[in-house]
Design an enzyme around this catalytic site. Structure first.
Site, PDB file in Angstrom:
ATOM      1  N   GLU A  83      -6.499  31.571 -37.649  1.00 51.42           N
ATOM      2  CA  GLU A  83      -5.737  30.200 -36.959  1.00 51.42           C
ATOM      3  C   GLU A  83      -4.589  29.767 -37.515  1.00 51.42           C
ATOM      4  O   GLU A  83      -4.673  29.754 -38.786  1.00 51.42           O
ATOM      5  CB  GLU A  83      -6.896  29.190 -36.647  1.00 51.42           C
ATOM      6  CG  GLU A  83      -6.475  28.265 -35.688  1.00 51.42           C
ATOM      7  CD  GLU A  83      -7.403  27.088 -35.552  1.00 51.42           C
ATOM      8  OE1 GLU A  83      -7.747  26.533 -34.686  1.00 51.42           O
ATOM      9  OE2 GLU A  83      -8.334  26.877 -36.656  1.00 51.42           O
ATOM     10  N   LYS A 155      -7.893  28.424 -26.914  1.00 52.02           N
ATOM     11  CA  LYS A 155      -9.165  27.782 -27.377  1.00 52.02           C
ATOM     12  C   LYS A 155      -9.567  26.814 -26.621  1.00 52.02           C
ATOM     13  O   LYS A 155      -9.201  25.887 -26.035  1.00 52.02           O
ATOM     14  CB  LYS A 155      -8.534  26.917 -28.686  1.00 52.02           C
ATOM     15  CG  LYS A 155      -9.826  26.529 -29.571  1.00 52.02           C
ATOM     16  CD  LYS A 155      -9.198  25.956 -31.030  1.00 52.02           C
ATOM     17  CE  LYS A 155     -10.332  25.407 -31.824  1.00 52.02           C
ATOM     18  NZ  LYS A 155      -9.693  24.739 -33.005  1.00 52.02           N
ATOM     19  N   CYS A 196     -11.860  29.264 -34.601  1.00 52.30           N
ATOM     20  CA  CYS A 196     -12.517  28.315 -35.230  1.00 52.30           C
ATOM     21  C   CYS A 196     -13.557  27.592 -34.586  1.00 52.30           C
ATOM     22  O   CYS A 196     -14.770  28.128 -34.781  1.00 52.30           O
ATOM     23  CB  CYS A 196     -11.403  27.394 -35.761  1.00 52.30           C
ATOM     24  SG  CYS A 196     -11.630  26.552 -37.082  1.00 52.30           S
TER      25      CYS A 196
END
Length: 324
Positions: A83, A155, A196
Site C-alpha cells: 500500500e 479499498k 491493509c
C-alpha cells in the site's frame, strides 16, 4: 527464500554469499507438518516487496524499479508491492495533490516497468482520482507483463483509528471507500485483492474464497508499528488458515516522516498457515522475499479438510440472544 536489500545491512543466507543482488538470499524451510507433495505443474515463483515510501515520487519509483528487477532476476513471474508504494505524504491530505486516474502518467510509468522487466506487478495502493477534489480512492492495481491494467480494487474498509501511544489516522477524511469485491487471474493463480485494514474483516476473505474462487489472498499494507507488533502476523496466518489459501502481504517499513512509521515484516504464508518467507528486518528495510506458490499443494490442503463442503449459510439461520 528471502532477499534483503538495505544499505549497510548485514545480509544472512543459508548458502555461500556473493556480491550479486540476486544471490543475497535467506532460505526459509517449510515446517514438517503437512509437507507439500512433489513439485508439479502449477508451481510458480512469487516475490513480495518491502519498502519505505516517502513524499518523493521519483525516489519511490526507483525503489520499486529495483525490487522489480530483483524479482525478475530471481525468476519470479509476479512482484507484490505494498500500500502507498507510489507516495506517502506528511499530512493526511498530501496524496490529493498526486492523485490521478489509472490511465494517468504516473501509473503509465509503472505499467512500463512491468513491461520492461517482464514481471506482473501488484501495486498495493495507488492514489486514484476520487469522486471529488477532496477525496481519492486507495486502489490496488494489477498490471500484467505486457503493461496492461488487468484489474483494480478500491479499498472498502477505511482506517479511522486513534491508536493508543500511536498516531491518529482518519483515512476517510481524504479517501472514499470502494463498493466492489475483486478477484483476478494471474500467472500464479486467482488473486483475492484487498488492502491493509481489510485484513480485520474476515467475511471479505470468505467471499473471495468461497464465492469467487480466490487461491491467493493479497494484503498489501502500511501497518502502524503498534498494531503490527500486536496483530500483523497472527491475523495474516488466520486468514490463510480460514480460507485455506496462500496469503501474500507486501509491507511498508520504517520511518516515513515525523508523524508516521510502518511495521514492515513483508510475508508469504501457505494454505496450512506456515510462513514460507519473511523479511525479518523492518528498519528502513528495502527488499523482496520469494516463495513457490504450489496450487497442487493448495488443493491437497483443501481436500484434506473440505471446509467448502461443510460450510453452511449462517445468514439463513435463526439468531437468538438469551438475556437475564
Amino acid at each position: 527464500g528471502a532477499s534483503l536489500l538495505r544499505s549497510g545491512a548485514r545480509l544472512v543466507r543459508a548458502r555461500a554469499s556473493t556480491r550479486s543482488l540476486a544471490s543475497r538470499t535467506r532460505t526459509v524451510t517449510r515446517a514438517a507438518a503437512m509437507e507439500p507433495p512433489p513439485k508439479r505443474a502449477g508451481v510458480s515463483k512469487a516475490a513480495v516487496g518491502q519498502m519505505r515510501a516517502t513524499n518523493d515520487v521519483e525516489a519511490n519509483f526507483e525503489t520499486c524499479s529495483t525490487l522489480a528487477r530483483a524479482a525478475a532476476s530471481q525468476g519470479c513471474s509476479i512482484l507484490f508491492l505494498p500500500e502507498c508504494f507510489a507516495y506517502i505524504g506528511i499530512a493526511g491530505n498530501d496524496a490529493l495533490a498526486v492523485m490521478e486516474p489509472l490511465d494517468g502518467p504516473l501509473m503509465a510509468r509503472y505499467r512500463q516497468l512491468a513491461k520492461d522487466t517482464g514481471v506482473w506487478l501488484s501495486l498495493g495502493g495507488f492514489p486514484e482520482t476520487g469522486p471529488d477534489a477532496d477525496h481519492r480512492y486507495n486502489t490496488h492495481v494489477l498490471v500484467n507483463s505486457d503493461g496492461d491494467v488487468c484489474a483494480s480494487y478500491r479499498k472498502i474498509h477505511l482506517f479511522d483509528v486513534d491508536i493508543p501511544n500511536g498516531p491518529v489516522l482518519m483515512e476517510s477524511k481524504t479517501a472514499s471507500p470502494g463498493d466492489a469485491i475483486v478477484a483476478a487471474d494471474s500467472p500464479i493463480g486467482r488473486l483475492g485483492m484487498t488492502v491493509c485494514y481489510d485484513l480485520r474483516f474476515p467475511e471479505l476473505y470468505s467471499r473471495l474464497r468461497h464465492e469467487m474462487g480466490a487461491q491467493i489472498m493479497l494484503v498489501p499494507s502500511a501497518f502502524t508499528k503498534p498494531t503490527g507488533e500486536a496483530h500483523w502476523e497472527v491475523l495474516l496466518r488466520a486468514r490463510a488458515i480460514e480460507t485455506q489459501s496462500y496469503v501474500i502481504a507486501a509491507a511498508q517499513a520504517g520511518v516515513h516522516s515525523e508523524k508516521r512509521e510502518s511495521y514492515g515484516h513483508a510475508i508469504i504464508i501457505d494454505p496450512w498457515g506456515k510462513v514460507l518467507a519473511k523479511l525479518e528486518d523492518p528498519d528502513n528495510g528495502i527488499g523482496i522475499a520469494t516463495a513457490d506458490i504450489d496450487l497442487g499443494y493448495l488443493e491437497d490442503v483443501r481436500q484434506r479438510i473440505p471446509v467448502d463442503k461443510h460450510r453452511r449459510k449462517l445468514e439463513t439461520f435463526k439468531a437468538t440472544v438469551e438475556k437475564e
